[in-house]
Design an enzyme around this catalytic site. Structure first.
Site, short mmCIF file in Angstrom:
data_model
loop_
_atom_site.label_atom_id
_atom_site.label_comp_id
_atom_site.label_asym_id
_atom_site.label_seq_id
_atom_site.Cartn_x
_atom_site.Cartn_y
_atom_site.Cartn_z
N TRP A 163 0.60 -1.26 0.04
CA TRP A 163 0.18 -0.08 0.11
C TRP A 163 0.81 1.14 -0.15
O TRP A 163 0.28 2.28 -0.33
CB TRP A 163 -0.91 0.04 1.31
CG TRP A 163 -0.21 -0.29 2.57
CD1 TRP A 163 -0.23 -1.61 3.17
CD2 TRP A 163 0.73 0.66 3.17
NE1 TRP A 163 0.69 -1.62 4.33
CE2 TRP A 163 1.43 -0.21 4.53
CE3 TRP A 163 1.03 1.61 3.24
CZ2 TRP A 163 2.12 0.17 5.35
CZ3 TRP A 163 1.85 2.34 4.05
CH2 TRP A 163 2.40 1.57 5.35
N ASN A 164 1.98 1.16 0.35
CA ASN A 164 2.91 2.48 0.57
C ASN A 164 3.11 3.36 -0.73
O ASN A 164 3.09 4.40 -0.82
CB ASN A 164 4.19 2.02 1.23
CG ASN A 164 5.18 1.19 0.65
OD1 ASN A 164 4.73 0.68 -0.22
ND2 ASN A 164 6.38 1.42 0.97
N ARG A 172 5.47 -0.19 -12.02
CA ARG A 172 6.73 -0.98 -12.34
C ARG A 172 6.71 -2.28 -12.72
O ARG A 172 7.44 -2.86 -13.61
CB ARG A 172 7.48 -0.65 -11.05
CG ARG A 172 8.88 -0.69 -11.24
CD ARG A 172 9.50 0.32 -9.88
NE ARG A 172 9.72 -0.55 -8.80
CZ ARG A 172 10.23 -0.31 -7.44
NH1 ARG A 172 10.88 0.79 -7.53
NH2 ARG A 172 10.22 -0.94 -6.50
N ALA A 189 -3.41 -4.07 -2.79
CA ALA A 189 -3.29 -4.08 -1.32
C ALA A 189 -4.70 -3.55 -0.82
O ALA A 189 -5.16 -2.53 -1.45
CB ALA A 189 -2.19 -2.98 -0.99
N GLY A 241 6.81 -6.37 -0.75
CA GLY A 241 6.11 -6.48 0.68
C GLY A 241 7.16 -6.78 1.67
O GLY A 241 8.31 -6.69 1.30
N SER A 242 6.69 -7.10 2.68
CA SER A 242 7.50 -7.72 3.84
C SER A 242 8.45 -8.65 3.59
O SER A 242 7.93 -9.92 2.75
CB SER A 242 6.89 -7.77 4.98
OG SER A 242 5.91 -8.90 4.84
N GLU A 263 10.78 -7.94 -3.96
CA GLU A 263 11.27 -6.70 -3.39
C GLU A 263 10.71 -6.60 -2.14
O GLU A 263 9.71 -6.22 -1.70
CB GLU A 263 10.82 -5.57 -4.07
CG GLU A 263 11.08 -5.63 -5.73
CD GLU A 263 12.57 -5.10 -5.87
OE1 GLU A 263 13.21 -4.52 -5.04
OE2 GLU A 263 12.93 -5.23 -7.07
N LEU A 264 11.77 -6.61 -1.07
CA LEU A 264 11.27 -7.05 0.29
C LEU A 264 11.63 -5.82 1.34
O LEU A 264 11.97 -4.65 0.76
CB LEU A 264 11.76 -8.32 0.97
CG LEU A 264 11.52 -9.58 -0.26
CD1 LEU A 264 12.06 -10.78 0.45
CD2 LEU A 264 10.02 -9.79 -0.37
N CYS A 297 10.21 1.42 2.00
CA CYS A 297 11.21 0.41 2.00
C CYS A 297 12.72 0.91 1.91
O CYS A 297 13.77 0.33 2.48
CB CYS A 297 11.11 -0.92 0.84
SG CYS A 297 11.10 0.12 -0.66
N GLU A 394 13.21 -2.95 10.72
CA GLU A 394 12.68 -2.12 10.08
C GLU A 394 11.42 -1.37 10.37
O GLU A 394 10.66 -1.65 10.63
CB GLU A 394 12.29 -2.75 8.67
CG GLU A 394 11.56 -1.61 7.54
CD GLU A 394 10.87 -2.29 6.29
OE1 GLU A 394 10.42 -3.54 6.19
OE2 GLU A 394 11.10 -1.80 5.22
#
Ligand code: NAD
Length: 497
Positions: A163-164, A172, A189, A241-242, A263-264, A297, A394
């Site tokens: 969501w960020n 992308r 999300a 995400g995470s 992509e974490l 991130c 994080e």
């Protein structure tokens, strides 16, 4: 179609029509149940969105699989023309997209506009790649044949986004996948489905064929991913995400050996060396830390400053942070919007408690902002104990932590002492030091004297627990392509007779 009208406090924004259904096989569909999307600046409901389940996701895969063969054979120039048309339509709707994004994510409108511009830059970058995907031609090592290497689309792809950055993440991924000739199932999300829906709707209007782009919203993401990833027709998962969810998806991708890009999370160190331009370092640290209320991130997660300049840097950083205005993203002058949800704001409060428990010194902020919405004060801590668990986390919050290092080596040791390896930063006036330090940073990206790095022409991604693969640059599209080697006999003696 449901009208998404901004709440009364946003009277200056105009109403937007955003489709709230699932988009499967070229049709917008409603579902039996829906879920609410909230404006994090007020807590008010702004839309009810279709709540998809495993069966819907499988139907989306049916559509994506059915469309795959025709889509991969669309000639590159035709596909590029379609991309360029979609890009023009996205540019025309840029302000609408930015407003919807601010409404559902809370980020300041200026940041939403910048995100739209960057996202469309990625989309255009991929459009430009489509007609330039060349293979290679070489002579076989033992002679008598030729080696022709081409690139084939990997196949139907599941794209899962956080969501960020509600548009950037999907533009992308979908830009790269579609440009490569893959059909996609987008899993939005649940906090920010509307921006995603608007993007998909514009692709539909631009003329992307039925089944090429499919969209599923849900409150039950694990059900969707397990249903689709256990199906052999799915050939790729691209996730942002995470790290916890990324690891779970990698485990799910193992049985079917599904191609995965991840992509974490990040734990970005921001190094300020003893010869740094402190005004520049402080200014960039504030942007790098507090952009999107710290929910990025690539945010500066640990600001590590040489002890000889730590006081001077901290003074500048605190002064600039104190000038930040927290408020509704639609208000002119807002620098920091709300945290995405009530639950997430509670986690921010817990982090403050953890830092206090680690004897960190609170220099600024530290409290939720009373009233409607999920606002939190920009917060700054000085942290001396680098052994506490919280110093390896994080933060993903408007909390800056400033550490002191006794030498560059000491700063590097602490910077690399993390499971993550996404973005890092180094500030120094000496180019040779910058390069030497950057090469020792175990991170996929290093910002040198700058706190913002994303660019369509750059390969974005991390090492260690921050991920696998890259987005953007020449690498991004390759994530959705598989090389294929053709061995061709060339009988020269016979040919030249
Ligand atoms: P999250 O992992 O909780 O969720 C991300 C997405 O995965 C959401 O769409 C969510 O619904 C979905 N999801 C959750 N559980 C799932 C499951 N079991 N199966 C399939 N999908 C599932 O992350 P978040 O809180 O939304 O985002 C914050 C995280 O994302 C941070 O760690 C941040 O660093 C990371 N992030 C990384 C990048 C990058 O490019 N490396 C960019 C942005 C955010």
């Amino acid at each position: 179609m449901t009208a998404v009208a901004p709440p009364a406090s946003h009277a200056r924004t105009r109403a937007h029509d955003v489709r709230t259904g699932l988009f499967i096989g070229g049709r917008w569909e409603s579902t039996d149940t829906t879920f609410a999307v909230l404006d994090p600046a007020t807590g008010a409901e702004i839309a009810e969105v279709a709540n998809g389940g495993a069966a819907d996701a499988v139907r989306a895969l049916d559509a994506a699989a059915a469309a795959q063969d025709a889509w991969r054979h669309v000639p590159p120039r035709t596909r590029a023309d379609l991309f360029h048309r979609a890009h023009r339509m996205l540019v025309e709707r840029a302000e609408d997209i930015a407003e919807v994004m601010t409404l559902e994510s809370g980020k300041p409108l200026s940041e939403a506009r910048a995100e739209v511009e960057l996202s469309l830059g990625f989309f255009l970058w991929y459009a430009e790649q489509i007609a330039h995907l060349h293979g290679t031609y070489a002579e076989g090592s033992r002679g008598g044949y030729r080696i022709i290497t081409t690139h084939q689309p990997v196949g139907p792809s599941l794209l899962i986004t956080p969501w960020n950055f509600p548009l950037l993440m999907i533009a992308r991924k979908a830009g790269a996948a579609l440009a490569a000739g893959c059909t996609v199932i987008v899993k939005s999300a649940k906090e920010t489905p509307l921006t995603c829906a608007l993007f998909v709707e514009i692709l539909q209007e631009a003329g992307f064929p039925d089944g090429v782009v499919n969209l599923v919203h849900t409150t039950n993401s694990p059900a969707i991913s397990s249903a689709v990833m256990s199906d052999p027709r799915l050939r790729k998962v691209s996730f942002t995400g995470s790290t916890a969810v990324g690891s779970a998806l990698l485990a799910q991708s193992a049985p079917g050996v599904v191609n995965a890009s991840m992509e974490l999370g990040g734990d970005g160190p921001f190094l300020v060396l003893d010869d740094a331009d402190l005004d520049l370092a402080a200014e960039q640290a504030v942007i790098c830390k507090f952009r999107n209320a710290g929910q990025a991130c690539v945010a500066a997660n640990r600001i590590i400053v040489h002890e000889s300049v730590a006081d001077a840097f901290t003074e500048r950083f605190l002064a600039a942070t104190a000038r930040l205005t927290v408020g509704n993203g639609f208000d002119a002058g807002t620098d920091i919007g709300p945290i995405i949800s009530a639950a997430q704001r509670e986690l921010v409060g817990h982090l403050v408690e953890e830092l206090r428990g680690a004897d960190a010194e609170l220099l600024l902020g530290g409290e939720p902002v009373p009233g409607d919405g999920y606002f939190f004060e920009p917060t700054v801590f000085r942290v001396d104990d680098t052994t506490a668990d919280v110093t390896r986390k994080e933060l993903f919050a408007p909390i800056a932590t400033i550490y002191r290092a006794s030498s560059t080596e000491d700063a590097l040791r602490f910077a690399n002492d993390t499971r993550y390896g996404l973005a890092s930063y180094v500030f120094t006036k000496d180019v040779s030091r910058a390069i030497a330090v950057a090469e020792r940073l175990e991170f996929g990206m290093v910002g040198i004297n700058r706190g913002i790095m994303a660019d369509p022409a750059a390969s974005f991604g991390g090492v260690k627990s921050s991920g696998l693969g890259r987005e953007g640059g020449h690498d991004g599209i390759r994530e959705f392509l598989e090389p294929q080697y053709l061995a061709l006999t060339v009988d020269e003696a016979a040919a030249l007779r």
